[in-house]
Each structure stands twice: as C-alpha cells, then as structure tokens.
Design an enzyme around this catalytic site. Sequence first.
Site, short mmCIF file in Angstrom:
data_model
loop_
_atom_site.label_atom_id
_atom_site.label_comp_id
_atom_site.label_asym_id
_atom_site.label_seq_id
_atom_site.Cartn_x
_atom_site.Cartn_y
_atom_site.Cartn_z
CE LYS A 1 -4.43 1.09 0.21
NZ LYS A 1 -5.60 0.31 -0.22
N GLY B 1 -18.18 7.94 -2.16
CA GLY B 1 -17.14 8.12 -3.17
C GLY B 1 -17.21 6.97 -4.16
CG ASN B 2 -14.51 3.89 -6.88
OD1 ASN B 2 -14.76 2.79 -6.42
ND2 ASN B 2 -14.17 4.06 -8.15
CE1 TYR C 1 -23.92 6.63 -8.27
CE2 TYR C 1 -21.82 6.35 -9.42
CZ TYR C 1 -23.20 6.49 -9.45
OH TYR C 1 -23.86 6.46 -10.65
#
Length: 412
Positions: free
Chosen positions: A102, A216-217, A220
């Site tokens: 990450k 958000g991504n 939603y």
Amino acid sequence: MNIFESALSQIKKAGTSVMIDPDMIARLSVPDKRIHVSIPVQMDDGTVQIFQGYRTQYNNARGPYKGGVRFHPKVDENEVNALALWMTIKCAVANIPLGGAKGGITVDPKRLSQGELERLSRGYSKAMYDLIGPDQDIPAPDVNTNEQIMAWMLDEYENIARHKLPGAFTGKPLALGGSLGREAATGQGGANILRYLAKKKNWTPQETTVAIQGFGNVGYHGARLIQDLGYKVVALSDSRSAIYNEEGLDVSAAHVYKQQTNGLSGFPDARDLKNDELLSLPVSVLIPAALENAINDDNVSNIKASVIIELANGPVSNTADAVLAHNDVMVVPDVLANAGGVIVSYFEWVQNKTQQYWSEDDVHHRLDSLLFDAFEDVWNVSVQHNTSLREAAYIVAIKKIVDALALKHSQR
Ligand code: NAD
C-alpha cells in the site's frame, strides 16, 4: 494501540486459533520493505512544497506486491503498514496470485490545483520507480486517487522506462489499458457479497434495508448496484452530510445532486441527518465505505443493524469488533467484502500482460466466480471453527501465505 498494531493482533489471533507455526506468524508480523520519500513539488505560486510519500511492500510470497495509493492528510507509516497487511490477506482470501502493498501521500488533495496534483502524482511515481513495476509492485487507486492520477503515474513511469508497461498500474483509464468493470468493481463485489449473504439468511431484497456511509467510488457504485438488485438503500452520507428516507432513496439522483451541490444535504425526498446518526439507524445492513475506525468504542453501542459489510478498509476498531460479536452483529470483513476491487485489478493486469481484452460481462462473471468461492471458503471455515467471518478469513489467508513461505524456506 495504533492501527498497525491492531491489524497485527488480527493475524496473531487467527494464527493461534489454528496453531500456525509461531515463526511464520513472526515473519508475517513485519513488512518486507518500508519506503518513505520526500517529494518536492513546484506550486502554482512558484514556491516549492515538500510532501511525504510512503509505500509499504508487506509480503510477496504469493506474487508481486499489489495495493492502492491514498492521498489524505492523515496518511502516515502506521496506516500504510496496516493497509498493506490487509492487502496481503485480501489477495490470499481472493486466491489471486499477488502479494500485498500500500502507498500514500500525506496531503489534502482538495487544496491543490490540477497542475499541482499532476506534479505530485508524477513525483510519487518517479520516487518509487525502482521499486514498482508489473512484476514487482503494482499500485492502484484508493481514497482520493482515481484513473487520471493512475494515468499520470503510469506516464511518468513509462517515460523513465522508455517503453510501454501498462501492467505497472491498475485502475487506469480504458484508453490506456484499463479494464471494463474496474471503476465499479469494489462496489460490484460488495453488492455480490450482499447477494450471497442474503441467500444464506433467506432474506428477500424488498425486506432488506441498507445504510451506506461514504459516497465516493466505493460507496456510490456499491449503493447503485445494491439498489439495482432490488434492495432498499435508505441512507447515504459523505464527509459532511447524511440523508435518510425509510422508503428508500434514488441513488442515481443523489449522485447527480451531490455533483451539482457538492454535498447530500437538502436532497429532496429525504431527511437530513447528522453525519454520525447514519450509523445508528435501524437497518438490516450497515455498509461503512469511507475510512478506518468509523465504528469505534464511542458509537458501537448505538449500532442496530444485524449485519455490517465492510466496504472500507478497517472501518471497525478491534474493541468495537468484540462488542459487535458479543451483540450477535455479523461482520463481513473488509478483506473479503471489498476484495472485488483487487480482483478486477488482477484481471486488468492479466489483460495487460496478455494483450487480450475482455468484455464487461466476462469481467463480471469472472469476478462473481472468484468472489463467490472466497465467500464460501470463509463461510465454511467460520462454521467449521465456530469463529467470526473475520477470523475465518484470516485463517484461510494465513494458511495459503504460510504454505507459500514454507516452500520457499525449506532450509529454515
Ligand atoms: P473516495 O475518496 O472515492 O471516497 C471516500 C468517501 O468517503 C467520500 O465520499 C467522502 O466524502 C466519504 N467520507 C469521508 N469521511 C467520512 C465520514 N466521516 N462520514 C461519511 N463519509 C465520509 O474513496 P474510495 O475509493 O471510495 O474508498 C473508500 C474506502 O474503500 C477506503 O477505506 C478504501 O481504502 C476502501 N477501498 C477502496 C477500493 C477502491 O477500489 N477504490 C478498494 C478496496 C477498498
């Protein structure tokens, strides 16, 4: 306990419960490599600002490192380490041949112009150039990063390499070798998980209500696809506002409204809530899809949902997790629930490597097949060992990683 320490305690707990060799757990309790860079960026006013960038390459026993890049003011080494450990577990749960990593930059991207954001993204790619690549470590989008940022990072990477390597990043725009279905993949996976779980619980979509934190991504697309399956999405929130209608919200209209007004507050046909109130609504399923520690010691006693599906990474603190277990709230853990994103990232990487591109239907079928198998594996282990789904997911993953490590270290 910081977030990395609490992630480590999940490894240790699962390792102890199925008697994994303590040496192997010790091996899995430290990241392979931690990279911390300073990224100088020329700002629009002519000054130079230095940003701090991180990448943790946690473990690559099962394949190249894989994990997103987050742009957020709270990014630090502990957070990146925890997220990289979760990626390692997630790829193993999903049974894809990738390890875990990450990255992130400590920045509030909302305060940057497009030009500054581009220079910062390129600076990150340049600083990490030697350590990333299609067979080494493959970054992807995460909080506040998107396909445009991946396009800039890839372009910088390929300019230095002086040849095309689209598999160095996933979550790219379609025009640069992205995969159909990648943008919505994490939300798609979340909707699939709800479908598998509803089957186990004999729930019908009409009687199942869902509240989603974060729009958000992931939030939603998750909300949209869950609504498409016929479930009632009754509440949504973003960092500033929350809305509720017990008869169900029109998710697409809420998305358009958010784009027009920059928030959800005042959305017609819904009641405004205080942001935190969404978490305590009397719904069947609560889906945190924003940031870590959303459900913590302060609010866990207010939770009324019977199931939590963790589409965010680490949204339930360890102590809150124990309270939820005690209260019989089922938690589908992040390392399974949001694996749709990395599964389709894996598909994107395979398509880049083979230069053959799949239809959206093909992507959906392959995602469904891998995620369903992962869900069944975790479910069966949780029944067999009488554990939470989280502990079961860790057991499934750690066994696979340890098998790979043991084969490489037979002289140990
Ligand atoms: P994003 O930046 O697109 O969206 C984050 C959303 O959370 C925004 O709508 C923001 O307003 C909202 N938010 C922030 N604080 C909030 C709060 N206190 N209450 C309610 N909403 C709040 O990020 P994303 O890509 O959707 O990622 C969301 C989560 O999903 C993160 O934990 C991320 O690590 C995880 N995740 C993302 C992917 C992916 O493919 N993007 C894959 C797996 C996991």
